[in-house]
Design a protein around this motif. Structure first.
Motif, mmCIF file in Angstrom:
data_model
loop_
_atom_site.group_PDB
_atom_site.id
_atom_site.type_symbol
_atom_site.label_atom_id
_atom_site.label_comp_id
_atom_site.label_asym_id
_atom_site.label_seq_id
_atom_site.Cartn_x
_atom_site.Cartn_y
_atom_site.Cartn_z
ATOM 1 N N GLU A 284 0.821 -1.212 0.000
ATOM 2 C CA GLU A 284 0.000 0.000 0.000
ATOM 3 C C GLU A 284 0.856 1.263 0.000
ATOM 4 O OE1 GLU A 284 -2.839 -0.214 3.192
ATOM 5 O OE2 GLU A 284 -3.472 -2.219 2.591
ATOM 6 N N GLU A 304 -5.453 8.437 -10.725
ATOM 7 C CA GLU A 304 -6.781 7.870 -10.449
ATOM 8 C C GLU A 304 -6.726 6.336 -10.466
ATOM 9 O OE1 GLU A 304 -9.553 8.951 -9.392
ATOM 10 O OE2 GLU A 304 -9.266 11.125 -9.552
ATOM 11 N N LYS A 307 -5.214 5.226 -7.323
ATOM 12 C CA LYS A 307 -6.163 5.427 -6.214
ATOM 13 C C LYS A 307 -7.156 4.259 -6.171
ATOM 14 C CE LYS A 307 -9.776 8.463 -4.448
ATOM 15 N NZ LYS A 307 -10.817 7.437 -4.478
ATOM 16 N N LEU A 310 -5.476 1.362 -4.684
ATOM 17 C CA LEU A 310 -5.308 1.564 -3.239
ATOM 18 C C LEU A 310 -6.642 1.349 -2.507
ATOM 19 C CD1 LEU A 310 -3.003 2.387 -1.361
ATOM 20 C CD2 LEU A 310 -3.732 4.753 -1.599
ATOM 21 N N ASP A 311 -7.712 1.877 -3.085
ATOM 22 C CA ASP A 311 -9.044 1.679 -2.485
ATOM 23 C C ASP A 311 -9.340 0.191 -2.369
ATOM 24 O OD1 ASP A 311 -9.509 4.367 -2.292
ATOM 25 O OD2 ASP A 311 -10.703 4.517 -4.118
ATOM 26 N N GLN A 314 -7.320 -1.380 0.405
ATOM 27 C CA GLN A 314 -7.652 -0.953 1.761
ATOM 28 C C GLN A 314 -9.051 -1.373 2.192
ATOM 29 O OE1 GLN A 314 -6.619 3.222 2.189
ATOM 30 N NE2 GLN A 314 -4.584 2.540 2.766
ATOM 31 N N PRO A 316 -11.918 -3.352 3.739
ATOM 32 C CA PRO A 316 -11.888 -4.396 4.761
ATOM 33 C C PRO A 316 -12.310 -5.749 4.186
ATOM 34 C CG PRO A 316 -13.479 -2.671 5.314
ATOM 35 C CD PRO A 316 -12.899 -2.321 3.999
ATOM 36 N N GLU A 320 -16.623 -8.962 7.056
ATOM 37 C CA GLU A 320 -16.161 -8.577 8.382
ATOM 38 C C GLU A 320 -17.302 -8.068 9.261
ATOM 39 O OE1 GLU A 320 -12.709 -5.751 10.330
ATOM 40 O OE2 GLU A 320 -13.136 -5.651 8.209
ATOM 41 N N PHE A 321 -18.212 -7.313 8.657
ATOM 42 C CA PHE A 321 -19.251 -6.673 9.452
ATOM 43 C C PHE A 321 -20.632 -7.279 9.225
ATOM 44 C CE2 PHE A 321 -16.137 -3.503 8.005
ATOM 45 C CZ PHE A 321 -15.418 -3.455 9.178
ATOM 46 N N PHE A 324 -22.920 -8.299 12.237
ATOM 47 C CA PHE A 324 -23.432 -7.188 13.041
ATOM 48 C C PHE A 324 -24.478 -6.393 12.270
ATOM 49 C CE2 PHE A 324 -20.833 -7.990 16.464
ATOM 50 C CZ PHE A 324 -19.550 -8.257 16.039
ATOM 51 N N LEU A 325 -24.222 -6.202 10.989
ATOM 52 C CA LEU A 325 -25.178 -5.457 10.188
ATOM 53 C C LEU A 325 -26.514 -6.182 10.152
ATOM 54 C CD1 LEU A 325 -22.908 -4.350 7.233
ATOM 55 C CD2 LEU A 325 -24.015 -2.860 8.872
ATOM 56 N N ARG A 327 -27.722 -8.143 12.388
ATOM 57 C CA ARG A 327 -28.384 -8.029 13.678
ATOM 58 C C ARG A 327 -29.023 -6.652 13.849
ATOM 59 N NH1 ARG A 327 -24.340 -10.066 18.127
ATOM 60 N NH2 ARG A 327 -22.969 -10.656 16.452
ATOM 61 N N LEU A 328 -28.359 -5.638 13.279
ATOM 62 C CA LEU A 328 -28.911 -4.296 13.407
ATOM 63 C C LEU A 328 -29.967 -4.017 12.339
ATOM 64 C CD1 LEU A 328 -25.678 -2.351 14.225
ATOM 65 C CD2 LEU A 328 -27.568 -2.768 15.756
ATOM 66 N N ASP A 330 -29.710 -3.426 9.181
ATOM 67 C CA ASP A 330 -29.425 -2.287 8.297
ATOM 68 C C ASP A 330 -28.373 -2.661 7.284
ATOM 69 O OD1 ASP A 330 -28.173 1.067 8.695
ATOM 70 O OD2 ASP A 330 -29.724 0.286 7.386
ATOM 71 N N LYS A 332 -26.592 -2.939 4.014
ATOM 72 C CA LYS A 332 -26.707 -2.159 2.775
ATOM 73 C C LYS A 332 -26.661 -3.087 1.583
ATOM 74 C CE LYS A 332 -23.361 0.473 4.293
ATOM 75 N NZ LYS A 332 -23.372 0.446 5.717
ATOM 76 N N ARG B 203 -12.827 -1.345 14.772
ATOM 77 C CA ARG B 203 -12.829 -2.432 13.791
ATOM 78 C C ARG B 203 -13.712 -3.574 14.272
ATOM 79 N NH1 ARG B 203 -12.167 -1.579 8.714
ATOM 80 N NH2 ARG B 203 -10.277 -0.462 8.182
ATOM 81 N N GLY B 204 -14.463 -4.127 13.378
ATOM 82 C CA GLY B 204 -15.383 -5.186 13.741
ATOM 83 C C GLY B 204 -16.785 -4.675 13.996
ATOM 84 N N PRO B 206 -19.989 -2.047 12.814
ATOM 85 C CA PRO B 206 -20.439 -1.512 11.515
ATOM 86 C C PRO B 206 -20.232 -0.007 11.375
ATOM 87 C CG PRO B 206 -22.282 -2.380 12.801
ATOM 88 C CD PRO B 206 -21.071 -2.595 13.615
ATOM 89 N N MET B 278 -8.277 11.473 -0.449
ATOM 90 C CA MET B 278 -7.212 10.570 -0.882
ATOM 91 C C MET B 278 -6.319 11.246 -1.919
ATOM 92 S SD MET B 278 -6.271 7.435 -0.220
ATOM 93 C CE MET B 278 -7.506 6.187 0.046
ATOM 94 N N MET B 279 -6.924 11.739 -2.959
ATOM 95 C CA MET B 279 -6.124 12.321 -4.041
ATOM 96 C C MET B 279 -5.467 13.636 -3.614
ATOM 97 S SD MET B 279 -5.119 11.478 -6.949
ATOM 98 C CE MET B 279 -6.237 10.334 -7.705
ATOM 99 N N ASN B 287 2.917 6.964 4.391
ATOM 100 C CA ASN B 287 3.144 5.564 4.047
ATOM 101 C C ASN B 287 1.884 4.914 3.482
ATOM 102 O OD1 ASN B 287 5.884 5.290 4.782
ATOM 103 N ND2 ASN B 287 5.266 5.384 6.926
ATOM 104 N N GLY B 288 0.875 5.743 3.260
ATOM 105 C CA GLY B 288 -0.361 5.208 2.706
ATOM 106 C C GLY B 288 -1.187 4.439 3.714
ATOM 107 N N LYS B 289 -0.954 4.700 4.997
ATOM 108 C CA LYS B 289 -1.690 3.988 6.042
ATOM 109 C C LYS B 289 -2.774 4.895 6.632
ATOM 110 C CE LYS B 289 1.179 0.521 5.803
ATOM 111 N NZ LYS B 289 0.786 -0.569 4.933
#
Lengths: 332, 537
Positions: A284, A304, A307, A310-311, A314, A316, A320-321, A324-325, A327-328, A330, A332, B203-204, B206, B278-279, B287-289
């Motif tokens: 990254e 672009e 980017k 990178l998106d 990055q 998740p 992962e969620f 929980f989603l 249960r709530l 909601d 998407k 994290r974890g 929503p 971002m841009m 470091n892009g973190k």
């Protein structure tokens, strides 16, 4: 007519006949090893019964007697996985680590995502590691390697103060051993957030370089510390040298690219960063700096594209969620 | 040559060490502000704490204090009685509600001349209308600001994004949190810190989306979707900072995001916002973190005429300073500017203020770990920590915390931070919200000799609080710029007056104001060492 009438009854009788092999296998799978043994021993000529009897013996401490049949079962047939798992565990139990290693390697090749296989593999490695350590402590207790190993264990446990002390002991015993100063420098950086530690760690990386001038990673670390100490001019040659020593070292390439960007030498920076992302497509830091280099060079389209990459990196992990989603209510 | 001499004089005047002291007790700020557990915290909601505000609610010329609180006490308003004393007037003014108060921001949304207050909650937010400086009326429901479900609202800011003279409202949202469904400490890998079980998240948990309300003159309308504000997904939003970051005359919004890329909503001028962080180089570190952004502040720290952005982060991360390169493009200059060394602190409240009046905005940040349990580890990271004070030495930040007086060195688990010259003596004080302790009020014990000026702006066509007005002053041969802001820092509100240190200059040669909407106004030859009120012409 009578015979015809009796037919269903005879069929029922036939199906009700005991099947020692099937019953034995079922007993084995539910963990009733005594029943499994009794049933399977009643079919000594059945190859499947012999294999499951061996599996039963292995599960109840009779590995030695089971080994020949397990070896045969692992070589071919429908139950290779079960036979291999038992075989590996038998070898591990007998501390025959070389043979266990060979079986584990083959199991992982045949069943790469199997949780049981991975568990047995982890168990084998752990026990083999423990055994090797035990022998090292027994046979070379005063070796610097004992201290080094202790330090590495402390490091994995997050006990950096103890790790630093052990590394120091190892260095005292063998000041010329490669990699010890590097590991000490790294542990020092982990141990404390005190800015004064930076200088201590740098000294260790420099000591590593004195022993091994071609250590690109130590060179890079010196550059990093000098940068943190705001000695950027002094840091630059260390990054340059790290990248020269190892042109396939993405972090060093990124560091040199940053220097080029500061000097507004964008084409050079871009070339370095393009090499870094090629070497490590999921890096990254390299992608981010490449995006910025493109931006600064006025290459908006390329920026672009970076980017977007990178998106993607990055994002998740999927799912992962989700729970929980849900249960709530909601999602998407 | 003139400039060089002036700068030399400024540097010389700035050489003495400050001696900040915590004068909260003498001032009457003695009530602890509850905020979840002190020895351990079961839920993330206990960690985010609350903001503080300086606002002059009764227009008596003295900045009053508001302290947002967790359950166990209502949020509190203290009236500035003069002479450095404050009196708790919460009950009489109508502040009786208890709950998980988070952020606070101020602005005169109805342009009646009295500054109103917005308080965010995990739960329903509250818009308090200031009724003639005598009491505050909760007009949340009346103005259509009631939310349809429980939300974890955090930072907020009034802003006039469409320059119609009426203040709109931005509210950041952290995540979806529920006591019944959120896992307990140690329940999954997101519920551990350095091997010990701690509260889970972010994290974890929503994500939640941010909200923009448009002021329709009488009611607020949720325009989050149509404006694009709700579009960025995958951010845990905390601190909010508004400002014209790309110099196009329109107010943009920066949102510090926890463990996710920070957001820079660029105002497109047609009621729409697009996240371009971002841009533009303001989302991640170099470091892009994505770091754990908490508080956020802006200043023209290099006298370049553009606001740069500072953000506080978690331990084992650097603080982040994004230098504005012009046109709203940023570069992470944290290490180059002198901030590469403080990595053991979890930073929250932050703000630029020129404590020594040398003309260079300095930087204060307050700290405190999210997990009280960290103290069990016996390492150099602590739940209660001292503050960090950076002196701005001509654009380089020098950490002078250890020699900046006992007030800076006191250890608390701090969250919100706001600034005001509450005694009108030309020196700026700092107010800090400490978890489960009384607030701190940091004041200089000795007086620097430099000159200063403070400007109270009043909009006429523009919103009356002049939020979004940009000011450039020229004095002693150099210029400084600043902007009137609502919200900012970590969930907090500083005095709406602008303060400038002038070094040895006894006069401000020129004040150039760009009001929201673009109208320009120039004042000349203002004597230093006073508070000047400027009304939009």
């Amino acid at each position: 007519m009578r015979a015809i009438k009796l037919l269903p009854f005879a069929a029922a009788l036939l199906f009700a006949q005991p099947n020692p092999v099937a019953d034995g296998i079922a007993a084995f799978h539910r963990g009733d090893y005594q029943a499994a043994r009794t049933d399977l021993e009643r079919a000594p000529n059945d190859p499947q019964a012999r294999l499951f009897l061996a599996l039963t013996r292995a599960a109840t401490g009779g590995c030695e007697a089971a080994l020949p049949e397990l070896t045969r079962g692992f070589a071919a047939g429908d139950n290779r996985r079960l036979a291999g798992l038992a075989l590996a565990q038998c070898y591990v139990g007998a501390k025959r680590f070389a043979e266990a290693g060979a079986v584990v390697a083959q199991l992982e090749k045949l069943f790469p995502a199997d949780a049981d296989v991975l568990y047995v593999s982890a168990d084998y490695h752990m026990k083999a590691w423990n055994d090797a350590i035990y022998r090292m402590y027994q046979k070379a207790p005063s070796s610097y390697r004992v201290d080094q190993l202790s330090a590495e264990v402390f490091e994995t446990q997050g006990k950096y103060t103890e790790a630093v002390a052990e590394y120091r002991k190892a260095i005292e015993k063998n000041p010329k051993a490669i990699n010890l100063h590097y590991r000490l420098g790294r542990a020092l950086l982990q141990q404390s957030h005190d800015p004064a530690v930076l200088a201590q760690a740098r000294k260790e990386f420099e000591a590593e370089l004195a022993l091994n001038p071609s250590d690109a990673v130590a060179e890079y670390q010196v550059g990093q510390i000098l940068t943190a100490e705001q000695k950027k001019t002094e840091a630059a040659p260390h990054f340059e040298r790290a990248a020269q020593l190892r042109p396939d070292f993405p972090e060093a390439l990124v560091a040199v690219a940053k220097l080029r960007m500061e000097a507004r030498r964008y084409p050079e920076a871009i070339a370095l960063l393009e090499r870094a992302v090629k070497l490590q497509p999921r890096n990254e830091t390299a992608h981010y700096n490449l995006m910025m280099a493109y931006r600064n060079a006025g290459r908006a389209g390329d920026a672009e594209r970076e980017k977007a990459e990178l998106d993607r990196l990055q994002k998740p992990p999927e799912g992962e969620f989700t729970e929980f989603l849900k249960r709530l209510g909601d999602k998407k | 040559m003139k400039r060089a001499i002036a700068l030399f004089c400024l540097a010389h005047a700035a050489a003495q060490a400050p001696d900040f002291r915590n004068v909260a007790e003498q001032a009457g700020l003695t009530t602890p502000i509850p905020n979840g557990g002190s020895a351990s915290k079961q839920f993330i909601l206990e960690t985010t704490g609350s903001g503080v505000a300086f606002l002059d609610y009764d227009n008596d010329g003295l900045a009053d204090i508001f302290v947002a609180s967790g359950p166990g006490s209502p949020s509190r308003m203290y009236h500035n009685e003069g002479g450095g004393k404050f009196r708790d007037v919460s009950q009489s003014l109508g502040f009786t509600r208890e709950g998980w108060a988070q952020g606070v921001c101020a602005g005169d949304y109805d342009n009646d001349g009295y500054t109103d207050l917005f308080v965010t909650y995990w739960g329903q937010n509250a818009l308090y209308r200031n009724v003639g400086g005598k009491r505050f009326e909760d007009v949340t429901a009346k103005l259509h600001l009631t939310q349809d479900r429980v939300r974890y609202n955090t930072g907020c800011a009034f802003l006039d994004y469409d320059n119609d003279g009426k203040l709109d409202l931005f509210v950041a949202n952290y995540l979806k949190f529920d006591f019944n469904t959120t896992p307990k400490p140690g329940a999954n890998p997101y519920c551990f810190y350095r091997g010990i079980a701690v509260n889970c998240g972010p994290r974890g948990l929503p994500f939640e989306r941010n909200i923009l309300y448009h002021n329709e003159g009488g009611i607020f309308r949720d325009v989050s979707a149509e404006s694009g504000v709700s579009r960025p997904d995958g951010h845990y939003s905390l601190g909010v900072l508004t400002g014209d970051f790309n110099g196009d005359g329109l107010t943009d919004i920066y949102v510090a995001s926890d463990q996710t890329p920070s957001i820079l909503y660029i105002n497109q001028g047609n009621g729409k916002f697009v996240d371009e962080a971002m841009m533009r180089g303001a989302a991640l570190d170099d470091n892009g973190k994505a770091l754990s952004g908490m508080g956020v502040a802006a200043a023209d720290y290099l006298h370049e005429g553009m606001p740069s952005i500072f953000r506080t982060n978690f331990s084992d991360e650097l603080e982040t300073l994004y230098r504005n390169l012009g046109k709203g493009e940023f570069q992470d200059v944290s290490v180059d500017s002198g901030m590469g060394r403080n990595t053991r602190f979890v930073g929250w409240g932050c703000g630029f203020f020129d404590f020594d009046n040398d003309g260079w905005p300095d930087l204060l940040l307050v700290n405190g770990h999210a997990f009280p349990e960290v103290d069990r580890l016996k390492i150099d990271i602590h739940y209660r920590e001292r503050a960090i004070l950076y002196r701005n030495d001509h654009g380089k930040f020098v950490d002078i915390s250890e020699s900046a007086g006992p007030g800076i060195l006191e250890r608390h688990s701090s969250r919100g931070l706001a600034f005001a010259d509450y005694d009108n003596d030309g020196l700026v004080e700092a107010l800090v919200n400490n978890q489960n302790e009384p607030p701190s009020l940091l004041r200089l014990g000795s007086r620097p000799s430099n000159h200063w000026i403070e400007l109270t702006l009043e909009g006429v066509k523009a919103n009356r609080s002049a939020i979004g007005a940009r000011v450039r002053i020229t004095a002693g041969g150099f210029s400084q710029t600043a902007e009137v802001r609502s919200g900012g820092g970590y969930l907090s509100q500083s005095d709406l007056r602008l303060h400038f240190g002038l070094g040895t200059a006894a006069q401000v040669d020129k004040v150039e104001i760009t009001w929201p909407g673009g109208a320009k106004q120039v004042e000349t030859a203002l004597a230093a060492d006073r508070i000047v009120r400027i009304r939009e012409r």
